[in-house]
Design an enzyme around this catalytic site. Sequence first.
Site, PDB file in Angstrom:
ATOM      1  CB  VAL A 138       6.109 -39.147  15.344  1.00 51.49           C
ATOM      2  CG1 VAL A 138       4.762 -39.150  16.054  1.00 51.49           C
ATOM      3  CG2 VAL A 138       6.183 -37.974  14.371  1.00 51.49           C
ATOM      4  CE  LYS A 139       9.171 -40.351  23.475  1.00 50.19           C
ATOM      5  NZ  LYS A 139       9.651 -39.694  24.720  1.00 50.19           N
ATOM      6  CB  ILE A 140       4.002 -44.566  18.109  1.00 50.85           C
ATOM      7  CG1 ILE A 140       3.784 -43.495  17.036  1.00 50.85           C
ATOM      8  CG2 ILE A 140       2.779 -45.481  18.207  1.00 50.85           C
ATOM      9  CD1 ILE A 140       3.562 -44.050  15.635  1.00 50.85           C
TER      10      ILE A 140
END
Length: 361
Positions: A138-140
Amino acid sequence: MKATRQLHDLGQSLWLDNITRELLDDGGLAHYINEYSVTGLTSNPTIFDKAIGSGHAYDPGIHAKVLAGKSGEALFIELALEDLRRAADLFKPVFDATDHVDGWVSMEVSPLLASDTEGSIKAAKDIHQQAQRPNLFVKIPGTPEGVPAIEEAIFAGVPVNVTLLFSCAQYQAAAEAWARGIERRIEAGLSPDVASVASLFVSRWDVAVKDKVPAELHNKLGIAVSRQTYRAYRERLASPRWRKLADAGAHPQRLLWASTGTKDPAAPDTLYVETLAAPDTIDTIPEQTLHAFAEHGKVGGVMAPDGGDAEAQLARFTQAGVDLDALATQLQHEGAAAFVKSWQDLLQNIADRGAALARAG
């Protein structure tokens, strides 16, 4: 031996910076895996906006979801995860063979949450749960508000691709957040094996200063920042703190080069890929650049662990009047704003397409 294989053999992973349904349907991604040593991929709102807007491959999926009452972000996330699950399955053999170090795909949390720590944490957990794939990051964003979200997501067991990093200082903040999350898991008796990568954007530095520095400094700032950051990365991997985490069973947070397509038509189209060859890193590479590198790229020396001439080069830019810290902050803000625009365009594109398909029956 293809240059892409040479990079793989020296210890650098090549990930495709693209995903489309056509690439999955026509075997294009499988071809890149088999022929170009591609071992993962990344996505972002801009990539999906182009993919959905460039043809009709997504029309059946959009139509079915509209008929089921889906709309907005919920519809898009379902649509994107359909692609990413298929890609994740293609990379699963690599994921298993490398003990979960390689073979990853990535899905972005809503860019509208870039300044919302709690919202980012919830979205990351939701995407991770909905994806149902162990090899999906998941890209944050590594913004000041994103840093605590990174730590909490890691502590919750969510694999994280930290995006929108532009400087060594921003990288260090993201690496600290990951390490704190892992240390908290160890203290809580949880597994420390929660993967992460830290994505440093390279070429946008050179675009930003092209008209502000002498010609001899063109296309050198992004590389200098990368070398400085690589030194910090290698120092972390040699630190007692990291050894303690490794002994407990953690994998390192790997450094990833992002935005490695050449933007200057006067520069070689494989400039960044060739210059950023470095063991224990990832290069996420645009499709056009992947073809160029496979066709005529060359692998010379590898990046020096001590950063080589990075500090001397950065000093030249400071002497030329570039405020590196201020520019790093500006680039991060601009990158976040660009993703917001792509996200909004993407959702509007899906809404328009869904309405047209509904009218057509």
